[in-house]
Design a protein around this motif. Structure first.
Motif, PDB file in Angstrom:
ATOM      1  N   VAL A 198      11.446  60.778  -2.832  1.00  0.00           N
ATOM      2  CA  VAL A 198      11.195  60.987  -4.303  1.00  0.00           C
ATOM      3  C   VAL A 198       9.790  61.993  -4.761  1.00  0.00           C
ATOM      4  CG1 VAL A 198      10.246  59.587  -6.098  1.00  0.00           C
ATOM      5  CG2 VAL A 198      11.788  58.653  -4.578  1.00  0.00           C
ATOM      6  N   THR A 199      10.323  62.826  -5.477  1.00  0.00           N
ATOM      7  CA  THR A 199       9.604  63.905  -5.764  1.00  0.00           C
ATOM      8  C   THR A 199       8.843  63.893  -7.339  1.00  0.00           C
ATOM      9  OG1 THR A 199      11.270  65.378  -6.561  1.00  0.00           O
ATOM     10  CG2 THR A 199      10.596  65.606  -4.224  1.00  0.00           C
ATOM     11  N   GLY A 200       9.406  63.149  -8.183  1.00  0.00           N
ATOM     12  CA  GLY A 200       9.036  63.023  -9.430  1.00  0.00           C
ATOM     13  C   GLY A 200       9.945  62.122 -10.142  1.00  0.00           C
TER      14      GLY A 200
ATOM     15  N   GLU B  19      23.236  47.443 -10.435  1.00  0.00           N
ATOM     16  CA  GLU B  19      23.896  48.287  -9.515  1.00  0.00           C
ATOM     17  C   GLU B  19      22.493  49.053  -8.870  1.00  0.00           C
ATOM     18  OE1 GLU B  19      25.610  52.816 -10.664  1.00  0.00           O
ATOM     19  OE2 GLU B  19      26.314  51.156 -12.021  1.00  0.00           O
ATOM     20  N   VAL B  20      22.597  49.036  -7.517  1.00  0.00           N
ATOM     21  CA  VAL B  20      21.298  49.414  -6.946  1.00  0.00           C
ATOM     22  C   VAL B  20      21.610  50.647  -6.184  1.00  0.00           C
ATOM     23  CG1 VAL B  20      19.758  48.290  -4.885  1.00  0.00           C
ATOM     24  CG2 VAL B  20      20.546  47.027  -6.775  1.00  0.00           C
ATOM     25  N   VAL B  21      20.635  51.345  -6.075  1.00  0.00           N
ATOM     26  CA  VAL B  21      20.485  52.562  -5.155  1.00  0.00           C
ATOM     27  C   VAL B  21      19.236  52.546  -4.477  1.00  0.00           C
ATOM     28  CG1 VAL B  21      20.498  55.105  -4.980  1.00  0.00           C
ATOM     29  CG2 VAL B  21      21.971  53.973  -6.473  1.00  0.00           C
ATOM     30  N   VAL B  22      19.364  52.383  -3.050  1.00  0.00           N
ATOM     31  CA  VAL B  22      17.817  52.487  -2.281  1.00  0.00           C
ATOM     32  C   VAL B  22      17.858  53.928  -1.834  1.00  0.00           C
ATOM     33  CG1 VAL B  22      16.837  51.540  -0.213  1.00  0.00           C
ATOM     34  CG2 VAL B  22      18.449  50.126  -1.321  1.00  0.00           C
ATOM     35  N   ILE B  23      16.359  54.406  -1.867  1.00  0.00           N
ATOM     36  CA  ILE B  23      16.031  55.800  -1.545  1.00  0.00           C
ATOM     37  C   ILE B  23      15.082  55.967  -0.519  1.00  0.00           C
ATOM     38  CG2 ILE B  23      15.116  57.851  -2.458  1.00  0.00           C
ATOM     39  CD1 ILE B  23      15.958  56.688  -5.435  1.00  0.00           C
ATOM     40  N   ASP B  24      15.188  56.398   0.569  1.00  0.00           N
ATOM     41  CA  ASP B  24      14.166  56.387   1.802  1.00  0.00           C
ATOM     42  C   ASP B  24      14.397  57.623   2.151  1.00  0.00           C
ATOM     43  OD1 ASP B  24      12.736  53.858   3.201  1.00  0.00           O
ATOM     44  OD2 ASP B  24      12.899  55.895   4.496  1.00  0.00           O
ATOM     45  N   ARG B  25      13.152  58.323   2.746  1.00  0.00           N
ATOM     46  CA  ARG B  25      12.968  59.504   3.169  1.00  0.00           C
ATOM     47  C   ARG B  25      13.353  59.805   4.478  1.00  0.00           C
ATOM     48  NH1 ARG B  25       6.467  60.683   3.268  1.00  0.00           N
ATOM     49  NH2 ARG B  25       5.879  58.886   4.768  1.00  0.00           N
TER      50      ARG B  25
ATOM     51  N   ALA C  66      16.931  51.631  -9.049  1.00  0.00           N
ATOM     52  CA  ALA C  66      16.641  52.508  -7.829  1.00  0.00           C
ATOM     53  C   ALA C  66      15.380  51.902  -7.242  1.00  0.00           C
ATOM     54  CB  ALA C  66      16.173  53.987  -8.356  1.00  0.00           C
ATOM     55  N   VAL C  67      15.706  51.334  -5.834  1.00  0.00           N
ATOM     56  CA  VAL C  67      14.644  51.087  -5.207  1.00  0.00           C
ATOM     57  C   VAL C  67      14.175  52.170  -4.172  1.00  0.00           C
ATOM     58  CG1 VAL C  67      14.163  49.316  -3.201  1.00  0.00           C
ATOM     59  CG2 VAL C  67      15.562  48.739  -5.226  1.00  0.00           C
TER      60      VAL C  67
END
Length: 388
Positions: free
Chosen positions: A174-176, A25-31, A4-5
């Motif tokens: 991301v919260t925790g 296997e990549v997941v990109v997380i952005d708010r 997770a990036v």
């Protein structure tokens, strides 16, 4: 390997592409979305000229070479709907007014000893290269390897390429942390406003917010926001032909002073506008810069290029840069939380250092070989802890 990036700025996008092409296997997380913050609020510098000899200069030289290959690839492989990176190998010219010549030449000589190309220019050569430059300038050094990209579109190109290779993008904050049962101090993913995301490794590329993200994941990381303002003129016939900046820019880059500092950086864009920077100040996430930074930047720019006094401004904008107290990027495994890797703290150099940072992240996460030395940038280094 599930990774997770966190963050889809240029560092996160570069890491995502390198990781997915390395087999993860990549997941990109952005708010907020791709290049929604720092990477769309900067100039797109790919500089070696402002780097003093040392670890960051070595990283910048390597990354500069990587960008030449990477930008050509992104532009060649882009779908018709994807914009160009606007990579320009324009070169940089660092100038000094009367009295600044000795310091500028000493700095250039030290750089030459490390392999950075720095070519002294006489008055005739400078006038030919930049005919609209003030005749008050008495000395200049040409850095042929300095370059430029359009940072927002380059970030989009990197992440689009990563997605086509199998990565996916999740919009959420991301919260925790997700913990691993029976394994305290080890991540198994992250909690987000879009739901839980499981991962073997989490890469924190949250830029100026990386310290806050680290805290939410149970880690300690001293990354602080540093605000910078940039001015943009209306389009005009080209009158600035390189990236031109005053030698005091180098001092501002290396300063830890929280107060407002300004230095002159002027360059043209393919669209005909002129970008004018720059300022630095540590004011937290205060989003009200006022007129003081813009006024100081404009006054210094007019001294460098007098024609700017009669030029209309189209707009100004500001962004927050991720500042590490010891002035080095933070790249590598967290010293306390297993499964957490950081890639942040580049301040104004993140655009230029993104490809080399991604190589170090792939080395840390997947064990891929690298000729780069990761040691100076590790999150557990003594110099970062001492300044916290």
């Amino acid at each position: 390997m599930r990774v997770a990036v966190i963050g889809s700025g240029i560092v996160g996008a570069a890491c995502a592409l390198a990781l997915v092409e390395g087999g993860a296997e990549v997941v990109v997380i952005d708010r907020v979305g791709v290049a929604g913050e720092t990477s769309s609020r900067c100039e797109g510098n790919l500089l070696v000229s402002d780097k003093a000899p040392g670890a960051e200069a070595d990283l910048a030289v390597a990354s500069n070479a990587m960008w030449r290959v990477l930008a050509a690839r992104l532009d060649a492989e882009r779908p018709s709907s994807q914009p160009l990176t606007e990579f320009e190998a324009k070169g940089g010219i660092v100038v000094a007014f009367d009295g600044g010549e000795p310091a500028l030449e000493r700095f250039a000589e030290a750089q030459r000893a490390t392999g950075i190309r720095a070519e002294a220019m006489d008055v005739a050569a400078l006038a030919a290269a930049e005919p609209f430059l003030s005749r008050e300038v008495v000395h200049a050094v040409h850095y042929p390897d300095d370059a430029q990209i359009q940072p927002s579109t380059a970030t989009q190109a990197l992440l689009d390429t990563a997605v086509r290779a199998g990565a996916r993008l999740v919009i959420g904050e991301v919260t925790g942390a997700l913990g691993r049962a029976g394994r305290p101090g080890r991540l198994s993913g992250v909690m987000t406003t879009a739901g839980p995301i499981e991962a073997d490794v989490v890469v924190n590329c949250a830029g100026p917010w990386a310290g806050e993200v680290a805290a939410r994941l149970g880690a300690r990381l001293d990354i602080r926001p540093r605000r910078g303002v940039i001015l943009v003129t209306t389009p005009m016939p080209q009158r600035v032909f390189h990236k031109v900046y005053d030698s005091d820019y180098v001092g501002a880059v290396g300063s830890g002073d929280a107060a407002l500092q300004t230095s002159t950086v002027v360059e043209s864009t393919p669209g005909g506008t002129v970008l004018i920077g720059s300022s630095r100040e540590r004011v937290g996430f205060d989003d009200r810069p006022g007129v003081a930074p813009a006024a100081a930047i404009a006054a210094k720019a007019v001294r460098l290029f007098p024609f700017l006094e009669e030029t209309l401004l189209l707009r100004s904008y500001f962004g927050f840069r991720p500042y590490a107290p010891d002035h080095l990027p933070v790249i590598g495994a967290d010293p306390e939380i297993v499964g957490l890797v950081h890639a942040t703290g580049h301040e104004g150099a993140g655009i230029g250092l993104a490809p080399a940072t991604a190589e170090l992240v792939v080395h840390a996460v997947l064990g891929a070989p690298t000729a780069l030395d990761p040691t100076p940038f590790l999150p557990g280094r003594a110099s970062l802890q001492e300044t916290a």
